[in-house]
Every structure is written in C-alpha cells, then in structure tokens.
Design a protein around this motif. Structure first.
Motif, PDB file in Angstrom:
ATOM      1  N   GLY A 147       0.814  -1.212   0.000  1.00 26.49           N
ATOM      2  CA  GLY A 147       0.000   0.000   0.000  1.00 26.49           C
ATOM      3  C   GLY A 147       0.845   1.259   0.000  1.00 26.49           C
ATOM      4  N   THR A 148       1.926   1.258   0.777  1.00 25.74           N
ATOM      5  CA  THR A 148       2.815   2.418   0.841  1.00 25.74           C
ATOM      6  C   THR A 148       3.512   2.643  -0.501  1.00 25.74           C
ATOM      7  N   LEU A 149       4.001   1.566  -1.096  1.00 28.27           N
ATOM      8  CA  LEU A 149       4.681   1.678  -2.394  1.00 28.27           C
ATOM      9  C   LEU A 149       3.734   2.209  -3.463  1.00 28.27           C
ATOM     10  N   ILE A 150       2.549   1.638  -3.548  1.00 26.42           N
ATOM     11  CA  ILE A 150       1.578   2.085  -4.555  1.00 26.42           C
ATOM     12  C   ILE A 150       1.179   3.533  -4.290  1.00 26.42           C
ATOM     13  N   GLY A 151       1.010   3.893  -3.022  1.00 30.63           N
ATOM     14  CA  GLY A 151       0.680   5.278  -2.686  1.00 30.63           C
ATOM     15  C   GLY A 151       1.783   6.245  -3.075  1.00 30.63           C
ATOM     16  N   ALA A 152       3.038   5.833  -2.905  1.00 27.54           N
ATOM     17  CA  ALA A 152       4.163   6.697  -3.267  1.00 27.54           C
ATOM     18  C   ALA A 152       4.288   6.848  -4.783  1.00 27.54           C
ATOM     19  N   VAL A 153       4.074   5.771  -5.503  1.00 22.33           N
ATOM     20  CA  VAL A 153       4.203   5.792  -6.964  1.00 22.33           C
ATOM     21  C   VAL A 153       3.066   6.586  -7.606  1.00 22.33           C
ATOM     22  N   THR A 154       1.886   6.549  -6.987  1.00 22.68           N
ATOM     23  CA  THR A 154       0.716   7.222  -7.568  1.00 22.68           C
ATOM     24  C   THR A 154       0.260   8.386  -6.683  1.00 22.68           C
TER      25      THR A 154
END
Length: 165
Positions: A33-40
């Motif tokens: 969730g953190t990775l996807i939030g950072a990328v988007t």
C-alpha cells in the motif's frame, strides 16, 4: 475449506513460524500500500479537481491507511492460519488486489469513474469477508470493520469527485 475451524492449516508451523508469517503479512500489506501510494501520489491533476466539503486534508490519508493496512494484514494473517485455501482468504486477497488497483486507476490513469467501480468491488469483497469470518473468527471480522467504514467514506469522496468534475 469454507467453514468450520481449520486452525493451523495455514502452513505456519510453531510459534516462530506464526510470528514470521504475521511480519510477512504486515510487510506485504503495508509495504504494498505504501509503495503504490508513493508511486501514484496525488499531483497537480488531483489538486485542480473540485472536491466535496467532507474531503479531509491530504495529510490525513497516510496515517489512516497505515493503521488500516496493519489491521487488514492481521485479519488476513489470522484467516490464513485458519485455512489459507478457504473462500475468506480468497476474498481477503481479492479485496487487497482491488485496494492496490484503486490508486493507479484514480491517480495514475486519472479515471475517477473507473476508480469508483474498483472501490465498489473492494467494498463488496470486504463486506463478504466480514460476513464469512463473523462466526468462525470474530476478531478478523472486527479488524476489517474500520477498513470497511473508511472504504465506504473513500467511496463517497470518489463518487463526489467523479460527479463534481
């Protein structure tokens, strides 16, 4: 395995395996969730959108999602310990996949209508998970209730943004 008590069939052998599997569930869920939030991450497109009066400030989302992802991870871990091939576990993975798809649909592709469809599916899968785990593992179901409430609230924000723009 869709019902009954299947404790211990999830594959974690012994207390060390249980705690390692918990750490892995949290790392996968919170990390994903953190990775996807950072990328988007929201950018100029999102800032320019009209938002409803009930849209919280941007700084609220990160801490709320972090807490919810840990709760979702624990619910998934407990369900996995009960029987990882069961329907509740499949629903847990599907709702998480929908969760991980939402940000790319909304922020990445800038398609609030598609994101709204994704969040409705996410909510339905979460509701079914809660319903199926309520009797055999009330703790997992209760852990998912704040997530269900937040997904519903996020869905209302998504709907309003789609409608207003």
């Amino acid at each position: 395995m869709t019902g009954g008590d299947h404790r211990g069939t999830g594959g974690a052998s012994g207390p060390g395996g249980r705690w390692l599997s918990l750490v892995l569930f949290i790392a996968f869920t919170l990390g994903g969730g953190t990775l996807i939030g950072a990328v988007t991450a929201p950018g100029p497109w999102y800032e320019a959108l009209e938002k409803p009066f009930f849209n919280p400030p941007n700084w609220v989302f990160g801490p709320v999602w972090a807490v919810l992802y840990v709760m979702v991870a624990i619910a998934g871990w407990r369900t996995w310990l009960r029987g990882y091939r069961g329907l509740p576990m499949q629903l847990w993975f599907l709702q998480l996949a929908a969760n991980f798809i939402w940000s790319p649909a909304f922020f990445g592709m800038q398609l609030p209508g598609l994101a709204l469809l994704v969040i409705v599916v996410m909510g339905a899968l979460t509701f079914l998970f809660i319903q199926l785990t309520w009797k055999p593992d009330r703790t997992s179901a209760l852990l998912m209730l704040p997530y269900m409430a937040w997904v519903t609230f996020a869905g209302l924000i998504n709907l309003a943004i789609w409608w207003m723009n």
